[in-house]
Design a protein around this motif. Structure first.
Motif, mmCIF file in Angstrom:
data_model
loop_
_atom_site.group_PDB
_atom_site.id
_atom_site.type_symbol
_atom_site.label_atom_id
_atom_site.label_comp_id
_atom_site.label_asym_id
_atom_site.label_seq_id
_atom_site.Cartn_x
_atom_site.Cartn_y
_atom_site.Cartn_z
ATOM 1 N N THR A 82 0.875 -1.174 0.000
ATOM 2 C CA THR A 82 0.000 0.000 0.000
ATOM 3 C C THR A 82 0.912 1.225 0.000
ATOM 4 N N GLY A 83 0.707 2.143 0.918
ATOM 5 C CA GLY A 83 1.590 3.309 1.000
ATOM 6 C C GLY A 83 1.235 4.363 -0.022
ATOM 7 N N SER A 84 2.068 5.390 -0.095
ATOM 8 C CA SER A 84 1.835 6.459 -1.062
ATOM 9 C C SER A 84 3.148 7.118 -1.430
ATOM 10 N N ARG A 85 3.206 7.647 -2.629
ATOM 11 C CA ARG A 85 4.352 8.424 -3.123
ATOM 12 C C ARG A 85 5.685 7.739 -2.832
ATOM 13 N N GLY A 105 -3.020 7.364 -2.021
ATOM 14 C CA GLY A 105 -2.573 6.136 -1.385
ATOM 15 C C GLY A 105 -3.220 5.933 -0.054
ATOM 16 N N GLY A 106 -2.717 4.964 0.673
ATOM 17 C CA GLY A 106 -3.304 4.648 1.974
ATOM 18 C C GLY A 106 -2.503 3.570 2.645
ATOM 19 N N GLY A 107 -2.973 3.146 3.804
ATOM 20 C CA GLY A 107 -2.263 2.109 4.543
ATOM 21 C C GLY A 107 -3.233 1.186 5.226
ATOM 22 N N THR A 108 -2.710 0.097 5.741
ATOM 23 C CA THR A 108 -3.538 -0.879 6.461
ATOM 24 C C THR A 108 -2.777 -1.297 7.714
ATOM 25 N N VAL A 109 -3.304 -2.307 8.396
ATOM 26 C CA VAL A 109 -2.628 -2.797 9.602
ATOM 27 C C VAL A 109 -1.418 -3.663 9.264
#
Ligand code: MN
Ligand code: MN
Length: 465
Positions: free
Chosen positions: A374-377, A416-420
Motif C-alpha cells: 500500500t503506502g503512497s508516493r 494512497g493509503g495504509g492498512t494494519v
C-alpha cells in the motif's frame, strides 16, 4: 475443430489470466456466494460500530463452541477461544496440532469505520433547535454526510461504573437524526468553496430536537427538554457525555444493488466486508495443523492507535499468552507466523477511471485482491510483502480454485493509503494485504460485489484451516 495457432497456444501459456469471475465461476459457486451474503448483510445491519461488531462476533462464536480465553488455563488442540479487548476489538483462536511456537496463521481485519463521533460536550441549543457537535472519525468527504438519516450508537459510562448502551434510529419506528445542508438557492457562496471545504468540520452539527420544555421563563428550553428525555432513558446528565462514546452513523440498511442483484450497498463495508469473512472462516475451522487466529481490530481508520488498535501490543500479548500456555516463547511464535491483513482495496469506478492505472487496479467481480504493498508516493509507509510470501499465497489461492486479482491503491503519486499490515510486519510476521474491492470507499454507503465477498471468505478459510 480448428487448431490453435502457435501464438494462441503461447499466449495461453505465458500471459497472466484475469477474468471476470461471474464468467468463470460455476453456477454452484454463484449460488453459494448469494447465500453467504445473506449472513453478511444481516451482520452489517447488526454491527455498525466496533462495539456492536465485537458483540455480534462473540455471539456467533459462542454458538460454535468458542469460550473466553483465561490466562493460566490449558487448552488442547482443537479448542476454540476468544480474547475480548475492552469490547472494541476481539481475537478468535482455534488451537492447532503443532505447537504455537512453530507459528500461527493470522487473519486481521478492522471493525471500526469512518463516522461522526459526538464531542465531549456536544449538546447545545441555537434558535430554539437542539443540536449535537461532532468530530468526524477517519477519512470522510464531509459533504456526503449531510441530508441523510443518521442513527446514534454507543455507550454512556457513568461514574457509578454502569454502562448504558445507546442505539437509536435503526428500527423503522424509531426517530433518526440529520445534518442539514444549505439550500441551493442560497448556496452561491458555499458553492465557491472547494469540495473539501463544501461542508466544514464545525458544520457537521446534528439536529436532535425542537420541542421546548413547557415553562414560561428561562433559556435553552429545547436543550433542557432533550436532557430530560435522555435522563429518563439513560439516567444521564449533561456532564456524562464526557465519559461516553457516541457515534453517528448512517441509518440505512444493507441491500442488494443492481437489477441482477450481484452487488451489496451498505455503510461500513470497509472493513466489515473482510471482518465478516475472517470471522466466519475461523468459525468453520476445525482441528487445524497450525493455530488459527482471526483478529478484529479497532482504530484502523485513525492509524491503528490506542490499546484496541493494532499498533498496540495486543496481538503480541495474545500470541505470547498462547505460546506460554505450552511453555513456548511468543517471540519465536511470531517470527514463525504468517498473516493475511484483510482490508479493502479501491475498485475501479467507470466514472473515475483516471485515478487508476488499469493494469494494476482491482475490479468488481474479479475476486479477492492481493495488494502487495500500500503506502503512497514512493511506497512510503508500506510493509511491502516479500516475493516469496506472495508466491505461497498465490499457490494457495490457485490450488483452492479461489478467484483472485492483484491491485494497487490508485495511480502512483496520486494518493494512497495504509492498512494494519505494517504493524503486524513489525512483529516479525510475514504479511500481505488481501481483501475485497470496494466502490465509494469511506462514503456513508459503499458498494461491493457478492462474488468477491464470498471469495474473501474462501481465502480466509483456506489460510487458517
Ligand atoms: Mn480498511
Ligand atoms: Mn478505511
Amino acid at each position: 475443430m480448428s487448431e490453435k495457432s502457435m501464438a494462441q497456444q503461447l499466449k495461453e501459456k505465458l500471459f497472466s489470466k484475469s477474468k471476470n469471475g461471474r464468467l468463470t465461476a460455476s453456477q454452484e459457486t454463484l449460488s453459494k456466494a448469494e447465500e453467504y451474503c445473506q449472513g453478511y448483510k444481516s451482520f452489517l445491519d447488526n454491527a455498525k460500530t466496533e462495539r456492536e461488531a465485537v458483540k455480534a462476533a462473540i455471539e456467533l462464536a459462542e454458538k460454535k463452541g468458542f469460550v473466553e480465553f483465561i490466562i493460566g488455563n490449558k487448552y488442547k488442540s482443537g479448542d476454540k477461544v476468544y480474547i475480548n479487548n475492552r469490547g472494541k476489538s476481539v481475537a478468535f483462536a482455534v488451537i492447532g496440532k503443532e505447537p504455537v511456537e512453530k507459528g500461527i496463521n493470522i487473519t486481521a481485519a478492522h471493525i471500526d469505520s469512518p463516522r461522526l463521533d459526538l464531542k465531549p460536550n456536544p449538546l447545545y441549543e441555537e434558535l430554539e433547535l437542539a443540536l449535537f457537535k461532532t468530530h468526524y472519525y477517519g477519512g470522510i468527504k464531509k459533504y456526503q454526510w449531510t441530508a441523510i438519516p443518521l442513527s446514534l450508537h454507543g455507550v454512556f459510562a457513568l461514574k457509578d461504573g454502569s454502562v448504558k448502551e445507546v442505539c437509536i434510529g435503526e428500527n423503522d419506528d424509531e426517530p433518526k437524526f440529520v445534518i442539514n445542508d444549505l439550500l441551493p438557492h442560497l448556496a452561491q457562496e458555499q458553492s465557491k468553496r472547494t469540495l473539501n471545504e463544501g461542508i466544514k468540520g464545525e458544520e457537521l452539527n446534528v439536529l436532535i430536537g425542537s420541542h421546548p420544555f413547557r415553562d414560561d421563563k428561562g433559556s435553552e428550553l429545547v436543550k433542557l427538554n432533550i436532557l430530560q428525555l435522555l435522563n429518563e432513558k439513560y439516567s444521564i446528565t449533561e456532564s456524562d457525555f464526557l465519559s461516553a462514546e457516541l457515534e453517528m452513523v448512517p441509518a440505512s440498511k444493507a441491500c442488494d444493488i443492481g437489477f441482477d442483484r450481484t452487488m451489496i450497498g451498505a455503510y461500513g463495508q470497509d472493513d466489515r466486508v473482510c471482518a465478516y469473512p475472517a470471522l466466519t472462516a475461523i468459525l468453520d475451522v476445525e482441528n487445524p495443523e497450525k493455530t488459527a487466529l482471526a483478529i478484529l481490530a479497532d482504530k484502523e481508520e485513525v492509524g491503528s492507535m490506542g490499546n484496541t488498535g493494532l499498533e498496540s501490543d495486543f496481538l503480541r500479548y495474545i500470541v505470547g499468552d498462547l505460546a506460554k500456555m505450552q511453555n513456548g516463547d511468543g517471540t519465536v511464535a511470531l517470527r514463525n507466523s504468517k498473516c493475511l491483513s484483510a482490508d479493502v482495496n479501491a475498485a475501479t469506478d467507470p466514472t473515475f477511471q483516471e485515478v487508476m492505472e488499469k493494469r494494476n487496479a482491482s475490479f468488481l467481480n474479479y475476486g479477492v485482491v492481493i495488494t502487495k504493498y500500500t503506502g503512497s508516493r514512493g511506497k512510503a509507509g508500506t510493509s511491502d510483502a516479500s516475493a516469496e510470501y506472495v508466491a505461497g499465497i498465490r499457490n494457495m489461492l490457485d490450488n483452492a480454485g479461489i478467484i483472485w486479482q492483484s491491485g494497487e491503491l490508485g495511480r502512483v503519486d496520486l494518493g494512497g493509503g495504509g492498512t494494519v499490515a505494517q504493524y503486524i510486519a513489525n512483529l516479525g510476521v510475514d504479511v500481505v494485504d488481501l481483501g475485497v474491492p470496494v466502490l465509494s470507499m469511506h462514503a456513508p454507503f459503499e458498494t461491493t460485489a457478492k462474488l468477491d465477498v464470498y471469495m474473501c471468505y474462501r481465502a480466509m478459510y483456506e489460510f487458517m484451516k
